[in-house]
Design an enzyme around this catalytic site. Structure first.
Site, PDB file in Angstrom:
ATOM      1  N   ASP A  30      29.996 112.550 -13.822  1.00 49.03           N
ATOM      2  CA  ASP A  30      31.103 112.530 -14.784  1.00 49.03           C
ATOM      3  C   ASP A  30      31.815 113.864 -14.706  1.00 49.03           C
ATOM      4  O   ASP A  30      31.179 114.893 -14.445  1.00 49.03           O
ATOM      5  CB  ASP A  30      30.561 112.299 -16.207  1.00 49.03           C
ATOM      6  N   THR A 122      36.104  96.872 -15.381  1.00 48.99           N
ATOM      7  CA  THR A 122      36.901  95.640 -15.372  1.00 48.99           C
ATOM      8  C   THR A 122      38.287  95.969 -14.828  1.00 48.99           C
ATOM      9  O   THR A 122      39.007  96.776 -15.413  1.00 48.99           O
ATOM     10  CB  THR A 122      36.999  95.098 -16.812  1.00 48.99           C
ATOM     11  N   LYS A 207      35.623  88.096 -14.198  1.00 49.82           N
ATOM     12  CA  LYS A 207      35.350  88.932 -15.381  1.00 49.82           C
ATOM     13  C   LYS A 207      36.364  88.669 -16.490  1.00 49.82           C
ATOM     14  O   LYS A 207      36.016  88.439 -17.653  1.00 49.82           O
ATOM     15  CB  LYS A 207      35.355  90.405 -14.973  1.00 49.82           C
ATOM     16  N   LEU A 253      29.520  80.629 -30.771  1.00 49.99           N
ATOM     17  CA  LEU A 253      30.166  79.684 -31.689  1.00 49.99           C
ATOM     18  C   LEU A 253      29.841  80.073 -33.133  1.00 49.99           C
ATOM     19  O   LEU A 253      29.732  79.215 -33.996  1.00 49.99           O
ATOM     20  CB  LEU A 253      29.694  78.255 -31.408  1.00 49.99           C
ATOM     21  N   GLY A 260      36.213  91.837 -32.019  1.00 50.60           N
ATOM     22  CA  GLY A 260      36.707  93.188 -31.715  1.00 50.60           C
ATOM     23  C   GLY A 260      35.948  93.756 -30.537  1.00 50.60           C
ATOM     24  O   GLY A 260      35.463  93.015 -29.681  1.00 50.60           O
ATOM     25  N   CYS A 263      36.055  95.248 -25.199  1.00 55.32           N
ATOM     26  CA  CYS A 263      36.411  94.362 -24.084  1.00 55.32           C
ATOM     27  C   CYS A 263      37.346  93.214 -24.434  1.00 55.32           C
ATOM     28  O   CYS A 263      38.398  93.080 -23.823  1.00 55.32           O
ATOM     29  CB  CYS A 263      35.135  93.792 -23.468  1.00 55.32           C
ATOM     30  N   LYS A 324      30.543  94.934 -34.530  1.00 58.28           N
ATOM     31  CA  LYS A 324      29.420  93.987 -34.647  1.00 58.28           C
ATOM     32  C   LYS A 324      28.160  94.815 -34.894  1.00 58.28           C
ATOM     33  O   LYS A 324      28.239  96.053 -34.962  1.00 58.28           O
ATOM     34  CB  LYS A 324      29.285  93.141 -33.369  1.00 58.28           C
TER      35      LYS A 324
HETATM   36  C1  UDX Z   1      31.575  91.612 -24.473  1.00 54.66           C
HETATM   37  C2  UDX Z   1      31.025  90.545 -23.499  1.00 54.66           C
HETATM   38  O1  UDX Z   1      30.135  89.682 -24.185  1.00 54.66           O
HETATM   39  C3  UDX Z   1      30.353  91.207 -22.301  1.00 54.66           C
HETATM   40  O2  UDX Z   1      29.906  90.215 -21.410  1.00 54.66           O
HETATM   41  C4  UDX Z   1      31.443  92.045 -21.676  1.00 54.66           C
HETATM   42  O3  UDX Z   1      31.267  92.414 -20.420  1.00 54.66           O
HETATM   43  C5  UDX Z   1      31.815  93.174 -22.628  1.00 54.66           C
HETATM   44  O4  UDX Z   1      32.406  92.533 -23.762  1.00 54.66           O
HETATM   45  P1  UDX Z   1      30.660  93.148 -26.413  1.00 54.66           P
HETATM   46  O5  UDX Z   1      32.094  93.542 -26.597  1.00 54.66           O
HETATM   47  O6  UDX Z   1      29.622  94.191 -26.370  1.00 54.66           O
HETATM   48  O7  UDX Z   1      30.487  92.307 -25.063  1.00 54.66           O
HETATM   49  O8  UDX Z   1      30.296  92.185 -27.626  1.00 54.66           O
HETATM   50  P2  UDX Z   1      30.000  90.636 -27.871  1.00 54.66           P
HETATM   51  O9  UDX Z   1      28.596  90.485 -28.283  1.00 54.66           O
HETATM   52  O10 UDX Z   1      30.472  89.798 -26.760  1.00 54.66           O
HETATM   53  O11 UDX Z   1      30.936  90.383 -29.144  1.00 54.66           O
HETATM   54  C6  UDX Z   1      32.342  90.570 -29.100  1.00 54.66           C
HETATM   55  C7  UDX Z   1      32.961  90.196 -30.422  1.00 54.66           C
HETATM   56  O12 UDX Z   1      32.831  88.815 -30.680  1.00 54.66           O
HETATM   57  C8  UDX Z   1      32.335  90.888 -31.633  1.00 54.66           C
HETATM   58  O13 UDX Z   1      33.344  91.255 -32.531  1.00 54.66           O
HETATM   59  C9  UDX Z   1      31.415  89.832 -32.219  1.00 54.66           C
HETATM   60  O14 UDX Z   1      31.167  90.014 -33.579  1.00 54.66           O
HETATM   61  C10 UDX Z   1      32.235  88.589 -31.950  1.00 54.66           C
HETATM   62  N1  UDX Z   1      31.456  87.350 -31.903  1.00 54.66           N
HETATM   63  C11 UDX Z   1      30.565  87.120 -30.903  1.00 54.66           C
HETATM   64  C12 UDX Z   1      31.673  86.361 -32.882  1.00 54.66           C
HETATM   65  O15 UDX Z   1      32.463  86.554 -33.808  1.00 54.66           O
HETATM   66  N2  UDX Z   1      30.990  85.199 -32.791  1.00 54.66           N
HETATM   67  C13 UDX Z   1      30.105  84.940 -31.805  1.00 54.66           C
HETATM   68  O16 UDX Z   1      29.535  83.826 -31.794  1.00 54.66           O
HETATM   69  C14 UDX Z   1      29.879  85.935 -30.830  1.00 54.66           C
END
Ligand code: UDX
Length: 432
Positions: A30, A122, A207, A253, A260, A263, A324
């Site tokens: 880094d 990504t 992706k 689901l 949020g 990603c 989350k």
């Molecule tokens: C995500 C992807 O899952 C991962 O594969 C990718 O490469 C990076 O982005 P991440 O952002 O860490 O991972 O969180 P994730 O667990 O996917 O949740 C994303 C958002 O969706 C959160 O705000 C979470 O609260 C929301 N979520 C997820 C829901 O509201 N309902 C669900 O059933 C699942």
């Protein structure tokens, strides 16, 4: 194998550490000297369960090292993973690829023997082609191969997701690099991970398509939850009933606040921008973004309804403010719009988060941090459960809240209505 991870953010640090744990020699590079100094003292800059233990173990074993010297680290390695950020551009909605191209230029002058250069960040379709062009300026094409190997780690579950992935996607246009990478991922393939070999462009798109599809799934169930609320149906019954159809699948689901994180919001915007370039209209993803933007307003409308439109001076406890559970990441968290809006309307907000105080709320009027669930809910008129941390799953509200008129709004459907009602409180949740 000798690996070099460029960028020690989420993707680089987690995958570098996990690769070291599989027995490879990994250098994490880094340009941020302070970060590298901290990492060399096993001081981990991100919150990720289990990561610091794994870094320490592999650092002690000398399988994992840290450096600020990109050129030397590239020279000493066979496989180079580019793991730098690709945030949304300040102007517009496409991905800012400046870090990717800067790093590629630096790599270009350090190719002393055959190297595989991989984008784990990504990146939009055709980025690999651009990297190849940059590298070709100084090097013969026989000396390198540019590959796309997207990462699907979820924050909070990153080590598990790396170790037991559903699939490993390798996008390479030559056999040699494919064989080497199949070997690198051998230990995960032998544990059941599917190995998918595609063209480089296809891997880049997989992706974005995956993240956009997951965002669509969440948005879809959130809208169905709105309908459930009006028709007296429990959205969880719908998720189960739909999810058992193998064509749909039960994961992602869970209805709740707007999605949020680092990603989904960024990648849904970026794929639209790529499609625009190729004159393709991704209308489904466009409406997902729109619906998700409106989600926080809908949940706030529910808050006004719950409080009979009397927000001024109402004491609101906010449990969990990150996007989350199991992360300290505030990026695109729905709390960032909900808390300031409630404060503007005159509410007095006390929030608690297991990962501590957040700078984002420091300057917002009538918003204060409390260092325990107890202190934040004390004297509240309304408790909003915003994230699904285990810490919030067995709160004895009866013991903590004396005001029997206090209302609980569970935005993650952690509790059953009966459980809270027997404690004597009014209870609202999402889609039920
Ligand atoms: C995500 C992807 O899952 C991962 O594969 C990718 O490469 C990076 O982005 P991440 O952002 O860490 O991972 O969180 P994730 O667990 O996917 O949740 C994303 C958002 O969706 C959160 O705000 C979470 O609260 C929301 N979520 C997820 C829901 O509201 N309902 C669900 O059933 C699942």
């Amino acid at each position: 194998m000798k690996l070099c991870m460029i960028g020690t953010g989420y993707v680089g640090l987690v995958s570098g550490t996990c690769f070291a744990d599989l027995g490879n020699n990994v250098i994490c590079v880094d340009k941020d000297k302070k970060k590298i100094k901290h990492l060399s003292n096993a001081n981990i800059p991100i919150y990720e369960p289990g990561l610091s233990e794994l870094v320490l173990k592999n650092y002690k074993n000398k399988k994992l090292t840290f450096s600020t010297n990109l050129k030397k680290s590239v020279k000493d390695s066979d496989i180079i993973f580019i793991c730098v950020g690709t945030p949304t551009k300040k102007k517009g909605s496409s991905a800012d690829l400046s870090q990717i191209y800067n790093v590629s230029k630096e790599i270009s002058s350090s190719i002393n023997k055959f190297k595989i250069i991989i984008t784990k960040s990504t990146v939009p379709v055709t980025t690999g082609d651009q990297i190849e062009k940059i590298l070709s300026k100084k090097n013969s094409k026989k000396k390198f191969s540019v590959v796309s190997n997207p990462e699907f780690l979820r924050e909070g579950e990153a080590i598990r997701d790396f170790t037991y992935p559903d699939r490993i996607v390798i996008g390479s246009n030559d056999k040699k690099s494919n064989n080497i990478l199949k070997n690198l991922y051998g230990p995960l393939i032998s544990k059941g991970a599917q190995y998918v070999h595609t063209t480089r462009r296809a891997a880049e798109l997989i992706k974005y398509a995956s993240n956009s599809f997951l965002a669509t799934k969440i948005t879809f169930i959130n809208e169905i939850a709105n309908l459930c609320e009006k028709t007296g149906i429990n959205v969880e019954d719908i998720s189960i009933g739909m999810g058992l159809d193998k064509r749909i699948g039960g994961r992602f689901l869970r209805a709740g606040p707007a999605y949020g994180g680092s990603c989904f919001p960024k990648d849904t915007k970026a794929i639209i921008s790529t499609a625009d370039k190729f004159k393709v209209n991704l209308s489904v993803i466009k409406s997902v973004i729109k619906s998700n933007k409106n989600r926080s307003n809908l949940l706030l409308d529910r808050v006004y309804e719950i409080l009979n439109k009397k927000i001024k001076n109402k004491k609101i406890a906010f449990l969990g403010v990150t996007f989350k559970a199991n992360t300290d990441d505030m990026r695109d968290s729905s709390s960032l719009s909900m808390i300031p809006t409630l404060s503007k309307k005159g509410a007095k907000i006390k929030y608690f988060d297991p990962t501590g105080l957040k700078d984002e709320f420091k300057k917002i009027k009538n918003v204060s941090y409390e260092n325990s669930i107890r202190k934040s809910v004390e004297g509240s008129d309304l408790v909003i459960i915003h994230t699904e941390w285990n810490d919030f799953k067995s709160i004895n509200f009866k013991n903590l809240i004396k005001n029997k008129k206090c209302i609980i709004y569970d935005m993650r459907n952690i509790y059953s209505a009966n459980k809270i009602k027997t404690q004597g409180f009014k209870y609202y949740s999402v889609g039920r």
